[in-house]
Write a protein that holds these residues in place. Structure first.
Motif, short mmCIF file in Angstrom:
data_model
loop_
_atom_site.label_atom_id
_atom_site.label_comp_id
_atom_site.label_asym_id
_atom_site.label_seq_id
_atom_site.Cartn_x
_atom_site.Cartn_y
_atom_site.Cartn_z
N ALA A 1 -40.93 -39.47 19.34
CA ALA A 1 -40.81 -38.01 19.36
C ALA A 1 -39.58 -37.57 20.14
O ALA A 1 -39.00 -36.52 19.86
N GLN A 2 -39.15 -38.41 21.08
CA GLN A 2 -37.97 -38.04 21.86
C GLN A 2 -36.72 -37.97 20.99
O GLN A 2 -35.75 -37.31 21.33
N PHE B 1 -36.72 -36.75 18.04
CA PHE B 1 -36.77 -35.49 17.30
C PHE B 1 -37.33 -34.38 18.19
O PHE B 1 -38.44 -33.94 17.98
N PRO B 2 -36.58 -33.95 19.21
CA PRO B 2 -37.12 -32.92 20.08
C PRO B 2 -37.23 -31.60 19.33
O PRO B 2 -36.69 -31.47 18.22
N SER B 3 -37.90 -30.67 19.94
CA SER B 3 -38.06 -29.36 19.31
C SER B 3 -36.71 -28.67 19.20
O SER B 3 -36.02 -28.50 20.19
N ILE B 4 -36.34 -28.33 17.99
CA ILE B 4 -35.08 -27.62 17.81
C ILE B 4 -35.28 -26.15 18.12
O ILE B 4 -34.39 -25.48 18.61
N GLY B 5 -36.50 -25.69 17.93
CA GLY B 5 -36.83 -24.32 18.30
C GLY B 5 -36.77 -23.36 17.14
O GLY B 5 -36.20 -23.66 16.10
N GLU B 6 -37.35 -22.20 17.37
CA GLU B 6 -37.39 -21.18 16.32
C GLU B 6 -36.03 -20.49 16.27
O GLU B 6 -35.35 -20.40 17.27
N LYS B 7 -35.70 -19.99 15.12
CA LYS B 7 -34.50 -19.17 14.99
C LYS B 7 -34.69 -17.94 15.88
O LYS B 7 -35.74 -17.31 15.83
N ARG B 8 -33.70 -17.67 16.73
CA ARG B 8 -33.89 -16.57 17.66
C ARG B 8 -33.44 -15.25 17.06
O ARG B 8 -32.39 -15.18 16.46
N ALA C 1 -31.16 -13.36 28.42
CA ALA C 1 -31.54 -12.63 27.21
C ALA C 1 -33.04 -12.43 27.24
O ALA C 1 -33.79 -13.31 27.63
N LEU D 1 -36.42 -10.87 25.05
CA LEU D 1 -36.94 -10.37 23.78
C LEU D 1 -37.66 -9.06 24.04
O LEU D 1 -38.61 -9.02 24.82
N LYS E 1 -37.58 -30.06 25.09
CA LYS E 1 -39.05 -30.10 25.06
C LYS E 1 -39.53 -30.67 23.73
O LYS E 1 -38.78 -30.75 22.76
N GLU F 1 -42.36 -30.24 20.63
CA GLU F 1 -43.06 -29.12 20.01
C GLU F 1 -44.38 -28.92 20.76
O GLU F 1 -45.07 -29.89 21.09
N SER G 1 -36.13 -25.84 24.12
CA SER G 1 -35.79 -26.39 22.81
C SER G 1 -34.28 -26.49 22.70
O SER G 1 -33.54 -25.94 23.53
N LEU G 2 -33.81 -27.20 21.70
CA LEU G 2 -32.36 -27.36 21.51
C LEU G 2 -31.67 -26.01 21.38
O LEU G 2 -30.65 -25.76 22.02
N MET H 1 -29.07 -17.93 27.95
CA MET H 1 -30.26 -18.28 28.72
C MET H 1 -31.37 -17.27 28.48
O MET H 1 -31.17 -16.07 28.58
#
Ligand SMILES: [Zn+2]
Lengths: 67, 380
Positions: A2-3, A5-12, A61, A63, B284, B286, B330-331, B338
């Motif tokens: 899993a390391q 393929f870390p979380s790329i994250g949601e589109k911000r 930043a 939200l 991190k 998921e 996350s990436l 930030m």
């Protein structure tokens, strides 16, 4: 595994960026919109309460939920 | 058999034909033919549909690549006052490659890798300086960061295109399907990289700047000393202990050379470092939450490993314990402006540092605190 393929994250979504100015003598914190040229630990403007020089302590930043 | 054909006949009725023996033959033939087609060409059909899927993603990747290239050129011409005809030179920079040293005989390879990567870094800097001599150090570092994104996207695009064309030529489903499998992640990563450009252009701190913000907190107002290129330290105190805080020199977008800094500080006999604490951003998994603080031991520093190697070697030689504090992200969060959650974690990290110092050191000790990460938009 899993390391690799870390979380790329949601589109911000577009998030407004804020600058936090802190007064070293009275501790007042002010939050304002980010201005080009701001950076963390740069000298900020004058403190509204005691007129001392403030210090930018954070830029981030946030939200903002629009309902 | 009768019931089966009856089914066909009814279907034939739906299509407007009568229920004659001719229809029956036609439908049986159709079935046989379609079975034969699927049997013989199934894989090929699948390959075509996969290939189409890959092409759509490839086009998207090309769009992102072109956008990042344009951003790199625009930043140069508008902010760095570069001449209008920089396209060609930017394209040259995008094609720069680095040949990694041979690893058949691994002894001493870290030094060799470092030598090559330092040279690569110097080369790009020199190139940018010669294109835009009036640019200030912050602008130069920002452009270097944008170019890094553009180069990565350029390479991603080229590799995907390579396998796409190879798949097209060979019609090999094995090549195409492998590509199709990894593409969603490649696209996600490309999206993340592209979104980082926004923060770079405005010189805003990014998620990876967490380490520098924490170290900088202890350096504000203190006398700063440059110990290595783009790497500074300052001395502070906490409950009878001395703290040497080290970070890359901001607000430029650089990670500095903290490993050389650590080496020099440890080797300086007058410092007598008893403990090393490293603060870094960590990718991190998921499900983990952004801004989560975690503690551990070891050298908390990413990159290709040369920095980590040197820090570990120096600490081992002097038998100094290394503690690590990381903040999960996350990436996309690590390379974009930030987030509030990460900014708020900095105070928690400082608390942890204080607790660690109280528990693991005694009065009179000297602690080396290293804030690892890209210090864009973070001074000291
Ligand atoms: Zn004040």
């Amino acid at each position: 595994m899993a390391q690799m393929f870390p979380s790329i994250g949601e589109k911000r979504p577009k998030m407004p960026v804020f600058t936090i100015e802190e007064c070293p003598s009275c501790g007042t914190k002010t939050k304002r919109a980010f201005k080009f040229g701001d950076y963390v630990y740069k000298e900020g403007g004058e403190c509204a309460k005691c007129h001392a020089k403030t210090l930018i302590t954070m830029v981030y930043a946030e939200l903002i939920q629009v309902k | 058999m009768w019931t089966l054909s009856l089914g066909f006949l009814q279907l034939g009725g739906l299509l407007g034909g009568g229920s004659s023996p001719v229809d029956l033959i036609v439908y049986i033939l159709l079935t046989v033919v379609s079975f034969a087609v699927v049997f013989m060409y199934g894989q090929r059909i699948q390959a075509y549909s996969a290939l189409r899927d890959v092409r759509i993603n490839l086009e998207k990747l090309q769009g992102l690549k072109d956008r990042s290239r344009k951003e790199a050129i625009d930043y140069m011409t508008t902010n760095m006052k570069a001449p209008k005809d920089v396209q060609q030179r930017v394209d040259q920079v995008l094609e720069y490659f680095t040949i990694m040293p041979v690893d058949m005989d691994p002894s001493g390879i870290v030094g060799k890798i470092e030598h090559v990567t330092n040279q690569q870094d110097d080369r790009i800097r020199a190139e940018l300086k010669s294109i835009a001599p009036q640019a200030d150090p912050v602008q130069l570092s920002v452009e270097q960061n944008i170019l890094e994104v553009a180069t990565s996207l350029n390479l991603l695009f080229k590799i995907v295109r390579h396998f796409y064309i190879q798949g097209q030529k060979t019609k090999s489903i094995y090549i195409i399907v492998q590509l199709q499998m990894i593409l969603p992640m490649v696209i996600q990563e490309a999206d993340a990289l592209t979104s980082a450009i926004e923060a770079f252009k405005l010189a805003q701190p990014i998620g990876d700047g967490l380490g520098p913000i924490v170290a900088g907190k202890l350096m504000v107002g203190k006398e700063k000393t440059t110990i290595e290129r783009e790497t500074v330290y300052a001395k502070n105190e906490y409950k009878g202990r001395s703290i040497i805080a080290l970070k890359a020199e901001g607000p430029m977008g650089t990670v500095g050379r903290p490993h050389i800094g650590v080496e020099k500080i440890l080797n300086d006999q007058t410092n007598k470092i008893s403990t090393i604490i490293m603060v870094d951003a960590a990718l991190k998994l998921e499900g983990e939450s952004t801004g989560e603080v975690a503690e551990g031991v070891g050298a908390a520093i990413g990159g290709i490993g040369t920095e980590k190697f040197r820090i570990e070697a120096a600490a081992t030689q002097k038998d100094i314990p290394m503690y690590a504090i990381v903040v999960k992200q996350s990436l996309i969060d690590a390379i974009s402006v930030m987030r509030k959650e990460i900014a708020e974690a900095t105070d928690k990290v400082v608390e942890r540092i204080h607790r660690l110092i109280e528990e693991k050191t005694k009065e009179g000790d000297t602690i080396l605190l290293v804030g690892v990460g890209n210090t864009l938009g973070v001074s000291q």
